[in-house]
Design a protein around this motif. Structure first.
Motif, PDB file in Angstrom:
ATOM      1  N   LEU A  68      43.089  35.091  54.034  1.00 24.64           N
ATOM      2  CA  LEU A  68      42.419  35.733  53.418  1.00 24.64           C
ATOM      3  C   LEU A  68      42.840  36.976  52.801  1.00 24.64           C
ATOM      4  O   LEU A  68      42.166  37.303  51.643  1.00 24.64           O
ATOM      5  N   GLU A  69      44.076  37.223  52.674  1.00 21.05           N
ATOM      6  CA  GLU A  69      44.605  38.073  51.738  1.00 21.05           C
ATOM      7  C   GLU A  69      44.906  37.455  50.253  1.00 21.05           C
ATOM      8  O   GLU A  69      44.512  38.120  49.385  1.00 21.05           O
ATOM      9  N   THR A  70      44.945  36.258  50.326  1.00 19.91           N
ATOM     10  CA  THR A  70      45.105  35.506  49.172  1.00 19.91           C
ATOM     11  C   THR A  70      43.568  35.129  48.467  1.00 19.91           C
ATOM     12  O   THR A  70      43.328  35.694  47.189  1.00 19.91           O
ATOM     13  N   ALA A  71      42.568  35.206  49.309  1.00 21.29           N
ATOM     14  CA  ALA A  71      41.110  34.992  48.786  1.00 21.29           C
ATOM     15  C   ALA A  71      40.694  36.547  48.121  1.00 21.29           C
ATOM     16  O   ALA A  71      40.207  36.783  46.950  1.00 21.29           O
ATOM     17  N   MET A  72      41.224  37.547  48.835  1.00 21.74           N
ATOM     18  CA  MET A  72      40.962  38.943  48.336  1.00 21.74           C
ATOM     19  C   MET A  72      41.632  39.038  47.083  1.00 21.74           C
ATOM     20  O   MET A  72      41.007  39.593  46.137  1.00 21.74           O
ATOM     21  N   GLU A  73      42.827  38.549  46.784  1.00 24.03           N
ATOM     22  CA  GLU A  73      43.487  38.759  45.606  1.00 24.03           C
ATOM     23  C   GLU A  73      42.890  37.901  44.467  1.00 24.03           C
ATOM     24  O   GLU A  73      42.800  38.259  43.193  1.00 24.03           O
ATOM     25  N   LEU A  74      42.423  36.842  44.717  1.00 25.21           N
ATOM     26  CA  LEU A  74      41.772  35.980  43.610  1.00 25.21           C
ATOM     27  C   LEU A  74      40.304  36.404  43.304  1.00 25.21           C
ATOM     28  O   LEU A  74      39.861  36.002  42.376  1.00 25.21           O
ATOM     29  N   CYS A  75      39.758  37.029  44.221  1.00 28.96           N
ATOM     30  CA  CYS A  75      38.390  37.864  44.168  1.00 28.96           C
ATOM     31  C   CYS A  75      38.542  39.067  43.828  1.00 28.96           C
ATOM     32  O   CYS A  75      37.423  39.835  43.754  1.00 28.96           O
ATOM     33  N   ASP A  76      39.834  39.626  43.072  1.00 30.26           N
ATOM     34  CA  ASP A  76      39.539  40.902  42.741  1.00 30.26           C
ATOM     35  C   ASP A  76      39.296  41.975  43.842  1.00 30.26           C
ATOM     36  O   ASP A  76      38.769  42.878  43.675  1.00 30.26           O
ATOM     37  N   GLY A  77      39.712  41.642  44.964  1.00 34.68           N
ATOM     38  CA  GLY A  77      39.656  42.566  46.198  1.00 34.68           C
ATOM     39  C   GLY A  77      38.278  42.485  46.934  1.00 34.68           C
ATOM     40  O   GLY A  77      37.928  43.514  48.006  1.00 34.68           O
ATOM     41  N   SER A  78      37.320  41.632  46.443  1.00 30.03           N
ATOM     42  CA  SER A  78      36.083  41.674  47.033  1.00 30.03           C
ATOM     43  C   SER A  78      35.492  40.160  47.282  1.00 30.03           C
ATOM     44  O   SER A  78      34.714  39.869  46.679  1.00 30.03           O
ATOM     45  N   ALA A  79      36.290  39.579  48.294  1.00 25.86           N
ATOM     46  CA  ALA A  79      35.767  38.131  48.509  1.00 25.86           C
ATOM     47  C   ALA A  79      34.286  38.090  49.168  1.00 25.86           C
ATOM     48  O   ALA A  79      34.032  38.943  50.002  1.00 25.86           O
ATOM     49  N   PRO A  80      33.601  37.133  48.652  1.00 23.43           N
ATOM     50  CA  PRO A  80      32.278  37.098  49.294  1.00 23.43           C
ATOM     51  C   PRO A  80      32.237  36.802  50.812  1.00 23.43           C
ATOM     52  O   PRO A  80      33.091  36.180  51.118  1.00 23.43           O
ATOM     53  N   PRO A  81      31.221  37.711  51.592  1.00 19.38           N
ATOM     54  CA  PRO A  81      31.229  37.336  52.936  1.00 19.38           C
ATOM     55  C   PRO A  81      31.240  36.087  53.310  1.00 19.38           C
ATOM     56  O   PRO A  81      32.158  35.628  54.534  1.00 19.38           O
ATOM     57  N   HIS A  82      30.604  35.091  52.771  1.00 15.48           N
ATOM     58  CA  HIS A  82      30.764  33.638  53.398  1.00 15.48           C
ATOM     59  C   HIS A  82      32.228  33.022  53.240  1.00 15.48           C
ATOM     60  O   HIS A  82      32.479  32.344  54.113  1.00 15.48           O
ATOM     61  N   ILE A  83      32.839  33.229  52.256  1.00 13.30           N
ATOM     62  CA  ILE A  83      34.011  32.856  52.143  1.00 13.30           C
ATOM     63  C   ILE A  83      35.143  33.460  53.142  1.00 13.30           C
ATOM     64  O   ILE A  83      36.004  32.693  53.668  1.00 13.30           O
ATOM     65  N   VAL A  84      34.841  34.749  53.536  1.00 10.28           N
ATOM     66  CA  VAL A  84      35.634  35.425  54.610  1.00 10.28           C
ATOM     67  C   VAL A  84      35.142  34.656  55.857  1.00 10.28           C
ATOM     68  O   VAL A  84      36.243  34.325  56.747  1.00 10.28           O
ATOM     69  N   ARG A  85      34.036  34.345  56.441  1.00 14.54           N
ATOM     70  CA  ARG A  85      33.556  33.841  57.374  1.00 14.54           C
ATOM     71  C   ARG A  85      33.975  32.325  57.541  1.00 14.54           C
ATOM     72  O   ARG A  85      34.647  31.990  58.572  1.00 14.54           O
ATOM     73  N   GLU A  86      34.225  31.320  56.549  1.00 12.53           N
ATOM     74  CA  GLU A  86      34.615  30.042  56.225  1.00 12.53           C
ATOM     75  C   GLU A  86      36.124  30.156  56.739  1.00 12.53           C
ATOM     76  O   GLU A  86      36.666  29.267  57.391  1.00 12.53           O
ATOM     77  N   ILE A  87      36.845  31.300  56.110  1.00 12.93           N
ATOM     78  CA  ILE A  87      38.317  31.055  56.387  1.00 12.93           C
ATOM     79  C   ILE A  87      38.487  31.437  57.784  1.00 12.93           C
ATOM     80  O   ILE A  87      39.238  30.912  58.736  1.00 12.93           O
ATOM     81  N   LEU A  88      37.864  32.502  58.256  1.00 12.04           N
ATOM     82  CA  LEU A  88      37.961  32.773  59.770  1.00 12.04           C
ATOM     83  C   LEU A  88      37.579  31.631  60.667  1.00 12.04           C
ATOM     84  O   LEU A  88      38.394  31.323  61.745  1.00 12.04           O
ATOM     85  N   ALA A  89      36.747  30.946  60.284  1.00  8.15           N
ATOM     86  CA  ALA A  89      36.239  29.596  60.949  1.00  8.15           C
ATOM     87  C   ALA A  89      37.421  28.513  60.944  1.00  8.15           C
ATOM     88  O   ALA A  89      37.642  27.769  62.120  1.00  8.15           O
ATOM     89  N   ALA A  90      37.783  28.394  59.721  1.00 10.00           N
ATOM     90  CA  ALA A  90      39.007  27.502  59.640  1.00 10.00           C
ATOM     91  C   ALA A  90      39.992  27.851  60.423  1.00 10.00           C
ATOM     92  O   ALA A  90      40.854  26.604  61.251  1.00 10.00           O
ATOM     93  N   GLY A  91      40.380  29.058  60.599  1.00 10.89           N
ATOM     94  CA  GLY A  91      41.542  29.304  61.583  1.00 10.89           C
ATOM     95  C   GLY A  91      41.222  29.287  62.976  1.00 10.89           C
ATOM     96  O   GLY A  91      42.060  28.653  63.948  1.00 10.89           O
ATOM     97  N   ARG A  92      39.984  29.385  63.513  1.00  4.88           N
ATOM     98  CA  ARG A  92      39.580  29.285  64.718  1.00  4.88           C
ATOM     99  C   ARG A  92      39.943  27.726  65.190  1.00  4.88           C
ATOM    100  O   ARG A  92      40.009  27.491  66.437  1.00  4.88           O
ATOM    101  N   GLU A  93      39.104  26.948  64.258  1.00  6.11           N
ATOM    102  CA  GLU A  93      39.035  25.299  64.519  1.00  6.11           C
ATOM    103  C   GLU A  93      40.707  24.972  64.661  1.00  6.11           C
ATOM    104  O   GLU A  93      40.877  23.942  65.374  1.00  6.11           O
ATOM    105  N   MET A  94      41.593  25.455  63.791  1.00  8.07           N
ATOM    106  CA  MET A  94      42.868  25.184  64.033  1.00  8.07           C
ATOM    107  C   MET A  94      43.426  25.253  65.434  1.00  8.07           C
ATOM    108  O   MET A  94      44.229  24.548  65.678  1.00  8.07           O
ATOM    109  N   LEU A  95      43.067  26.442  65.909  1.00 14.97           N
ATOM    110  CA  LEU A  95      43.672  27.026  67.177  1.00 14.97           C
ATOM    111  C   LEU A  95      43.062  26.166  68.357  1.00 14.97           C
ATOM    112  O   LEU A  95      43.555  26.312  69.507  1.00 14.97           O
ATOM    113  N   VAL A  96      42.001  25.307  68.156  1.00 12.85           N
ATOM    114  CA  VAL A  96      41.335  24.376  69.170  1.00 12.85           C
ATOM    115  C   VAL A  96      41.391  23.087  68.952  1.00 12.85           C
ATOM    116  O   VAL A  96      40.961  22.251  69.583  1.00 12.85           O
TER     117      VAL A  96
END
Length: 234
Positions: A68-96
């Motif tokens: 998430l932090e890297t995405a923010m840096e690469l997007c100049d501090g404003s990563a699109p909401p769909h990217i944030v959602r997908e990263i969070l989804a990836a993390g949840r999938e890894m945990l299960v």
């Protein structure tokens, strides 16, 4: 001098782990393909991960926050909401993600447990590592489980004194030269490197030279015979 205790790493020693992280990294790269070239992106993510280890520790949750932090840096501090959602989804999938044990592990643990005190020594998120151990079915074979923030000389000295007869009569086996081998040798234990086919760059280090307490094996199935032969020779 007898060997009384065998310490074993978990991730990429008993079950697959790094392959799951690599799949999430690939998904991350695809999400941000319009914002940076993949080599640049992966280098930035690695830098952020290293910077955050002292804050978040090892494991999926820290990795997700670093993505998430890297995405923010690469997007100049404003990563699109769909990217944030997908990263969070990836993390949840890894945990299960289902636990996939490596070939021969079940048989080796059962054999070692007949003679030695087994101690699981792993880094990572507490809840995730407990989940994976429970799902593996190996929990009853271990006399103790230590989920630690870092593996260093003091860690091994403390664990092998607490759960065994000290590091001099202990073996540590795992896939990381940096975490499983070098600090265990420094603590006075025997150490066995069992390479996994891919290794996180942070865990890479040069192998020790001319150390009779160290061995590199091609697979975990070779571990009981080496411990037996090595113990008899000492």
């Amino acid at each position: 001098m007898p060997v009384t205790t065998v310490g074993l790493d978990a991730d990429d020693t008993l079950w697959h782990n790094e392959t799951i992280f690599r799949l999430s990294q690939k998904r991350f790269a695809e999400l941000l393909a319009d914002h940076a070239e993949e080599p640049v992106m992966m280098d930035r993510l690695a830098q952020v991960e290293r910077r955050n280890l002292r804050l978040y520790g090892y494991g999926v949750k820290g990795f997700t926050l670093s993505m998430l932090e890297t995405a923010m840096e690469l997007c100049d501090g404003s990563a699109p909401p769909h990217i944030v959602r997908e990263i969070l989804a990836a993390g949840r999938e890894m945990l299960v993600h289902p636990v996939e044990t490596l070939p021969g592990v079940a048989e080796v643990l059962a054999e070692l447990a007949e003679t030695y005190r087994l101690v699981l020594i792993t880094k990572g998120d507490l809840m995730d590592q407990e989940r994976k151990l429970a799902a593996s079915g190996f929990g009853e074979l271990f006399a103790a489980v230590e989920i630690v923030s870092e593996k260093d000389c003091a860690t091994y000295q403390r664990i092998f004194a607490r759960h065994g007869t000290g590091p001099a009569e202990a073996v540590m086996a795992g896939n990381s030269m940096r975490s499983d081998v070098l600090p265990a040798l420094e603590a006075g234990a025997f150490a066995c490197h069992i390479p996994y086919h891919i290794t996180w760059a942070h865990e890479l280090a040069d192998a020790p030279r001319d150390n009779h307490r160290y061995v590199s094996l091609s697979r975990i199935a070779e571990l009981p015979a080496w411990i037996g032969a090595m113990a008899r020779s000492h």
